[in-house]
Design a protein around this motif. Structure first.
Motif, PDB file in Angstrom:
ATOM      1  N   SER A 119      86.146  19.910  94.212  1.00 30.64           N
ATOM      2  CA  SER A 119      87.501  20.328  93.851  1.00 30.64           C
ATOM      3  C   SER A 119      88.373  20.616  95.068  1.00 30.64           C
ATOM      4  O   SER A 119      89.598  20.530  94.994  1.00 30.64           O
ATOM      5  CB  SER A 119      87.459  21.561  92.945  1.00 30.64           C
ATOM      6  N   GLY A 120      87.756  20.948  96.198  1.00 29.11           N
ATOM      7  CA  GLY A 120      88.515  21.260  97.402  1.00 29.11           C
ATOM      8  C   GLY A 120      88.774  20.067  98.299  1.00 29.11           C
ATOM      9  O   GLY A 120      89.312  20.223  99.397  1.00 29.11           O
ATOM     10  N   ASP A 121      88.395  18.869  97.858  1.00 28.90           N
ATOM     11  CA  ASP A 121      88.587  17.655  98.660  1.00 28.90           C
ATOM     12  C   ASP A 121      89.832  16.919  98.182  1.00 28.90           C
ATOM     13  O   ASP A 121      90.094  16.848  96.979  1.00 28.90           O
ATOM     14  CB  ASP A 121      87.364  16.743  98.523  1.00 28.90           C
ATOM     15  N   ASP A 122      90.611  16.368  99.093  1.00 26.97           N
ATOM     16  CA  ASP A 122      91.821  15.644  98.700  1.00 26.97           C
ATOM     17  C   ASP A 122      91.670  14.129  98.790  1.00 26.97           C
ATOM     18  O   ASP A 122      92.639  13.391  98.606  1.00 26.97           O
ATOM     19  CB  ASP A 122      93.021  16.087  99.537  1.00 26.97           C
ATOM     20  N   ASP A 123      90.443  13.663  99.052  1.00 32.58           N
ATOM     21  CA  ASP A 123      90.188  12.226  99.128  1.00 32.58           C
ATOM     22  C   ASP A 123      89.604  11.765  97.793  1.00 32.58           C
ATOM     23  O   ASP A 123      88.404  11.890  97.553  1.00 32.58           O
ATOM     24  CB  ASP A 123      89.228  11.920 100.281  1.00 32.58           C
ATOM     25  N   LEU A 124      90.454  11.248  96.918  1.00 35.55           N
ATOM     26  CA  LEU A 124      90.019  10.858  95.575  1.00 35.55           C
ATOM     27  C   LEU A 124      88.932   9.788  95.616  1.00 35.55           C
ATOM     28  O   LEU A 124      87.982   9.821  94.831  1.00 35.55           O
ATOM     29  CB  LEU A 124      91.207  10.356  94.765  1.00 35.55           C
ATOM     30  N   GLU A 125      89.071   8.834  96.517  1.00 32.99           N
ATOM     31  CA  GLU A 125      88.110   7.740  96.574  1.00 32.99           C
ATOM     32  C   GLU A 125      86.737   8.239  97.031  1.00 32.99           C
ATOM     33  O   GLU A 125      85.702   7.810  96.498  1.00 32.99           O
ATOM     34  CB  GLU A 125      88.608   6.638  97.519  1.00 32.99           C
ATOM     35  N   LEU A 126      86.724   9.159  97.993  1.00 33.23           N
ATOM     36  CA  LEU A 126      85.459   9.716  98.467  1.00 33.23           C
ATOM     37  C   LEU A 126      84.758  10.477  97.344  1.00 33.23           C
ATOM     38  O   LEU A 126      83.564  10.290  97.102  1.00 33.23           O
ATOM     39  CB  LEU A 126      85.707  10.653  99.657  1.00 33.23           C
ATOM     40  N   VAL A 127      85.499  11.310  96.650  1.00 32.59           N
ATOM     41  CA  VAL A 127      84.921  12.091  95.556  1.00 32.59           C
ATOM     42  C   VAL A 127      84.478  11.169  94.419  1.00 32.59           C
ATOM     43  O   VAL A 127      83.404  11.342  93.842  1.00 32.59           O
ATOM     44  CB  VAL A 127      85.932  13.133  95.036  1.00 32.59           C
ATOM     45  N   GLY A 128      85.304  10.163  94.125  1.00 30.23           N
ATOM     46  CA  GLY A 128      84.948   9.228  93.066  1.00 30.23           C
ATOM     47  C   GLY A 128      83.672   8.461  93.362  1.00 30.23           C
ATOM     48  O   GLY A 128      82.908   8.141  92.448  1.00 30.23           O
ATOM     49  N   GLY A 129      83.425   8.179  94.639  1.00 34.08           N
ATOM     50  CA  GLY A 129      82.188   7.501  95.013  1.00 34.08           C
ATOM     51  C   GLY A 129      80.975   8.408  94.992  1.00 34.08           C
ATOM     52  O   GLY A 129      79.851   7.962  94.728  1.00 34.08           O
ATOM     53  N   ALA A 130      81.192   9.699  95.249  1.00 41.23           N
ATOM     54  CA  ALA A 130      80.071  10.641  95.329  1.00 41.23           C
ATOM     55  C   ALA A 130      79.674  11.225  93.973  1.00 41.23           C
ATOM     56  O   ALA A 130      78.507  11.550  93.750  1.00 41.23           O
ATOM     57  CB  ALA A 130      80.439  11.780  96.286  1.00 41.23           C
ATOM     58  N   LEU A 131      80.639  11.361  93.077  1.00 43.67           N
ATOM     59  CA  LEU A 131      80.367  12.046  91.807  1.00 43.67           C
ATOM     60  C   LEU A 131      79.270  11.398  90.960  1.00 43.67           C
ATOM     61  O   LEU A 131      78.442  12.110  90.388  1.00 43.67           O
ATOM     62  CB  LEU A 131      81.645  12.172  90.993  1.00 43.67           C
ATOM     63  N   PRO A 132      79.221  10.071  90.830  1.00 41.86           N
ATOM     64  CA  PRO A 132      78.151   9.500  90.013  1.00 41.86           C
ATOM     65  C   PRO A 132      76.754   9.889  90.493  1.00 41.86           C
ATOM     66  O   PRO A 132      75.876  10.193  89.681  1.00 41.86           O
ATOM     67  CB  PRO A 132      78.379   7.988  90.139  1.00 41.86           C
TER      68      PRO A 132
END
Length: 327
Positions: A56-69
């Protein structure tokens, strides 16, 4: 003795995130009680504030989207060994619902009309993820209150929710909103749509117990709910939407752009009020994500949607007025 030698463990640490490494080591432990202890501690770590704020504290949507799965599958693996850990059930349910909204349904919404087949496929996947998250949350509620899910599905929501406490609010809110979002993805799924009252009852109970939960999260839900209904369907719906908008802005100290985006994309579009639409989105874009470090991801997403709405205003309004054309 562990099956993994120390030198190998050091090499693995360089290649794996710590929670995954803990899980690998845990599964090789000979003692059931020791294994459960480590699983409990790992689940506690992943479901705590530190575990969720990494995303939630990260502003890089693509990075978070790649890590969440990967994170979500890790959570599910631990839950397979520790299925009644309510904290991790909550985190996993929230994770699937958030992933569905941010990384599946929102990109689907932004697709052009000539990619309808792709949109339908994404929406089907989003619905599946929303329901997967809801199921984890209902399971958590069932652990806390045995038999509650049977009562909910039987339509006996008053009996099911009468003993709810403030500590149950996160489970109620996320289960209800995830369920409602799944319905919203495809209202033509009649078997799911007829469950809307059940989903809404969970959110209503959460609001009754803690109306200011999550710095205005429930108010955000009600902005979309009341501002989206057709005129005359719910008496005073616009006034209610504006009340919840005001409360959401107040509770977030004006640092959350999502209430502005929500009102713009619902009420302003429905009323064909382009000036309100533009002003709300401009306000959303003026908020500095750094002013709310714990929620930079949500802020970044809201502002991306605001920019997209402004760039595609002609898709929503019969007449788009530029600032120079205003009298």
């Amino acid at each position: 003795m562990l099956n993994i030698q120390f030198n190998s463990l050091i090499k693995l640490r360089r290649l794996m995130p710590l929670p995954a490494l803990i899980l690998l080591v845990t599964l090789s432990l000979p003692s059931c009680s020791l294994k459960k202890l480590v699983l409990d501690k790992t689940a506690d770590m992943l479901s705590g504030d530190m575990g969720t704020e990494v995303f939630s504290g990260d502003d890089d949507l693509e990075l978070v989207g790649g890590a969440l799965p990967f994170a979500l599958k890790l959570y599910e693996t631990i839950l397979s060994q520790n299925p009644e850990h309510t904290g991790l059930l909550l985190t996993t349910g929230m994770g699937f619902i958030s992933y569905a909204n941010v990384f599946i349904q929102t990109p689907s919404f932004m697709l052009p009309d000539d990619r309808q087949e792709e949109r339908e496929a994404l929406n089907a996947r989003a619905k599946s993820m929303y329901l997967r998250g809801r199921n984890y949350l209902l399971k958590a509620l069932n652990v806390l209150h045995p038999g509650i899910s049977d009562l909910i599905y039987a339509g006996r929501t008053e009996d099911a929710l009468k003993d709810m406490r403030a500590s149950d609010v996160p489970f109620l809110y996320w289960a209800g909103t995830g369920w409602f979002a799944a319905i919203g993805v495809n209202v033509m799924d009649i078997n799911l749509t007829i469950e809307a009252k059940l989903a809404l009852s969970l959110v209503e109970k959460a609001f009754e117990l803690e109306p200011d939960f999550g710095d205005g999260l429930i108010h955000e839900f009600y902005i979309n709910y009341y501002a989206s209904v057709p005129p005359g369907m719910i008496e005073g719906s616009e006034e209610k939407a504006l009340y919840h908008f005001s409360k959401s802005v107040e509770l977030s100290a004006g640092l959350n752009p999502m209430p502005y985006v929500s009102l713009a994309g619902t009420m302003a579009v429905k009323n064909q009020d382009y000036r309100q639409f533009r002003d709300l989105l401009t306000k959303a874009l003026s908020i500095d994500p750094e002013s709310n470090p714990k929620n930079k991801l949500a802020c970044t997403l809201a502002q991306r949607k605001a920019k997209w709405y402004l760039a595609h205003a002609e898709d929503f309004f019969i007449e788009v007025i530029s600032e120079g054309e205003e009298s």
